[in-house]
Design a protein around this motif. Structure first.
Motif, mmCIF file in Angstrom:
data_model
loop_
_atom_site.group_PDB
_atom_site.id
_atom_site.type_symbol
_atom_site.label_atom_id
_atom_site.label_comp_id
_atom_site.label_asym_id
_atom_site.label_seq_id
_atom_site.Cartn_x
_atom_site.Cartn_y
_atom_site.Cartn_z
ATOM 1 N N UNK A 94 0.844 -1.194 0.000
ATOM 2 C CA UNK A 94 0.000 0.000 0.000
ATOM 3 C C UNK A 94 0.876 1.239 0.000
ATOM 4 N N UNK A 95 0.444 2.245 -0.743
ATOM 5 C CA UNK A 95 1.101 3.546 -0.729
ATOM 6 C C UNK A 95 0.593 4.271 0.509
ATOM 7 N N UNK A 96 1.413 4.343 1.536
ATOM 8 C CA UNK A 96 0.981 4.908 2.815
ATOM 9 C C UNK A 96 0.662 6.396 2.725
ATOM 10 N N UNK A 97 1.089 7.055 1.670
ATOM 11 C CA UNK A 97 0.771 8.464 1.498
ATOM 12 C C UNK A 97 -0.718 8.653 1.258
ATOM 13 N N UNK A 98 -1.357 7.695 0.579
ATOM 14 C CA UNK A 98 -2.744 7.865 0.139
ATOM 15 C C UNK A 98 -3.706 6.787 0.619
ATOM 16 N N UNK A 99 -3.204 5.700 1.189
ATOM 17 C CA UNK A 99 -4.069 4.603 1.643
ATOM 18 C C UNK A 99 -3.998 4.542 3.164
ATOM 19 N N UNK A 100 -5.156 4.679 3.800
ATOM 20 C CA UNK A 100 -5.194 4.713 5.266
ATOM 21 C C UNK A 100 -5.662 3.400 5.875
ATOM 22 N N UNK A 101 -6.401 2.598 5.122
ATOM 23 C CA UNK A 101 -6.868 1.300 5.609
ATOM 24 C C UNK A 101 -5.768 0.262 5.451
ATOM 25 N N UNK A 102 -5.897 -0.828 6.180
ATOM 26 C CA UNK A 102 -4.958 -1.936 6.068
ATOM 27 C C UNK A 102 -5.732 -3.237 5.877
ATOM 28 N N UNK A 103 -5.165 -4.168 5.119
ATOM 29 C CA UNK A 103 -5.864 -5.408 4.799
ATOM 30 C C UNK A 103 -5.731 -6.454 5.903
ATOM 31 N N UNK A 104 -6.435 -7.566 5.684
ATOM 32 C CA UNK A 104 -6.354 -8.719 6.592
ATOM 33 C C UNK A 104 -5.341 -9.729 6.050
ATOM 34 N N UNK A 105 -4.336 -9.242 5.369
ATOM 35 C CA UNK A 105 -3.281 -10.106 4.842
ATOM 36 C C UNK A 105 -1.948 -9.409 5.107
ATOM 37 N N UNK A 106 -0.864 -10.058 4.732
ATOM 38 C CA UNK A 106 0.456 -9.451 4.885
ATOM 39 C C UNK A 106 0.476 -8.135 4.119
ATOM 40 N N UNK A 107 0.956 -7.095 4.773
ATOM 41 C CA UNK A 107 0.927 -5.756 4.184
ATOM 42 C C UNK A 107 2.300 -5.113 4.281
ATOM 43 N N UNK A 108 2.785 -4.614 3.153
ATOM 44 C CA UNK A 108 4.026 -3.848 3.111
ATOM 45 C C UNK A 108 3.659 -2.389 2.881
ATOM 46 N N UNK A 109 4.061 -1.540 3.798
ATOM 47 C CA UNK A 109 3.734 -0.121 3.726
ATOM 48 C C UNK A 109 4.862 0.640 3.034
ATOM 49 N N UNK A 110 4.535 1.219 1.877
ATOM 50 C CA UNK A 110 5.515 1.909 1.046
ATOM 51 C C UNK A 110 5.062 3.356 0.854
ATOM 52 N N UNK A 111 5.809 4.334 1.336
ATOM 53 C CA UNK A 111 5.426 5.739 1.151
ATOM 54 C C UNK A 111 5.799 6.239 -0.252
ATOM 55 N N UNK A 112 5.237 5.623 -1.263
ATOM 56 C CA UNK A 112 5.667 5.855 -2.646
ATOM 57 C C UNK A 112 5.434 7.287 -3.113
ATOM 58 N N UNK A 113 4.237 7.804 -2.918
ATOM 59 C CA UNK A 113 3.953 9.156 -3.409
ATOM 60 C C UNK A 113 4.786 10.189 -2.663
ATOM 61 N N UNK A 114 4.920 10.035 -1.358
ATOM 62 C CA UNK A 114 5.741 10.961 -0.583
ATOM 63 C C UNK A 114 7.195 10.935 -1.058
ATOM 64 N N UNK A 115 7.740 9.734 -1.211
ATOM 65 C CA UNK A 115 9.142 9.616 -1.646
ATOM 66 C C UNK A 115 9.331 10.143 -3.067
ATOM 67 N N UNK A 116 8.376 9.858 -3.936
ATOM 68 C CA UNK A 116 8.480 10.351 -5.310
ATOM 69 C C UNK A 116 8.516 11.870 -5.330
ATOM 70 N N UNK A 117 7.684 12.477 -4.501
ATOM 71 C CA UNK A 117 7.600 13.938 -4.470
ATOM 72 C C UNK A 117 8.799 14.556 -3.754
ATOM 73 N N UNK A 118 9.114 14.061 -2.551
ATOM 74 C CA UNK A 118 10.140 14.690 -1.730
ATOM 75 C C UNK A 118 11.563 14.318 -2.136
ATOM 76 N N UNK A 119 11.786 13.054 -2.466
ATOM 77 C CA UNK A 119 13.139 12.598 -2.778
ATOM 78 C C UNK A 119 13.473 12.763 -4.257
ATOM 79 N N UNK A 120 12.501 12.446 -5.116
ATOM 80 C CA UNK A 120 12.754 12.458 -6.555
ATOM 81 C C UNK A 120 12.243 13.724 -7.239
ATOM 82 N N UNK A 121 11.409 14.497 -6.528
ATOM 83 C CA UNK A 121 10.922 15.757 -7.062
ATOM 84 C C UNK A 121 9.773 15.654 -8.040
ATOM 85 N N UNK A 122 9.229 14.458 -8.246
ATOM 86 C CA UNK A 122 8.137 14.266 -9.211
ATOM 87 C C UNK A 122 7.207 13.168 -8.702
ATOM 88 N N UNK A 123 6.015 13.535 -8.221
ATOM 89 C CA UNK A 123 5.096 12.513 -7.720
ATOM 90 C C UNK A 123 4.562 11.604 -8.831
#
Length: 179
Positions: A94-123
């Protein structure tokens, strides 16, 4: 080995492109079979979007994803519409920047949109960050195959940015102690 992957988010996030790139990586560079389908709302941007992909070592006889074992969710609406029913043994990124719910299965939390914007400069490359994380955490295709498929698929002049995005996703997933 068969994998059924469901990508979901909103229009404009590159959800369908993500599935196309992953399918290309499987077929063109990892010598696997793949079939991709897609669903999106009438809105060009902003509406729910979903793309499904089957990757298999053997020919695929039926193209519909029945029970995804891997989910990549990039929006809350995408989670609610296409991911909320996921249960073990499925894996969800899940992209933790935009997804607030969590599933009933194994979940990997990835701040993709935040990292794309802040680290790479392009969301706009958040989907590529998620692809890097997906491959690092599931090994559904090789990292080398993904890199080649990204280079085949992205607009000219954006190759370096997209490869940095992929590598950022790999780095984020490895920080989660994934396999």
């Amino acid at each position: 080995m068969r994998n059924e992957v469901r990508f979901s988010g909103f229009g404009g996030q590159g959800i369908i492109l993500s599935a196309v790139i992953l399918g290309r990586a499987a077929v063109m560079y990892d010598n696997k079979y793949a079939v991709q389908t897609q669903v999106y709302g009438p809105e060009a941007r902003g509406g729910a979007s979903m793309s499904a992909l089957i990757i298999d070592d053997a020919p695929i006889l039926y193209p519909k994803v029945a029970t995804p074992d891997i989910y990549v969710i990039m929006s809350q609406e995408g989670f609610e519409k296409y991911g909320g029913d996921a249960v073990d043994p499925a894996v969800m990124l899940v992209d933790t920047t935009l997804v607030h719910s969590r599933p009933k299965c194994t979940c990997f939390e990835i701040p993709a949109t935040r990292e794309a914007k802040e680290t790479l400069g392009r969301d706009i490359v958040a989907n590529i960050v998620m692809l890097g994380a997906l491959v690092a955490s599931t090994r559904v295709v090789s990292e080398a195959a993904l890199e080649k498929a990204i280079l085949d698929s992205v607009p000219k002049g954006t190759e370096a940015l997209n490869i940095r995005a992929m590598k950022k996703g790999i780095e984020l997933a490895k920080g989660l102690n994934t396999p």
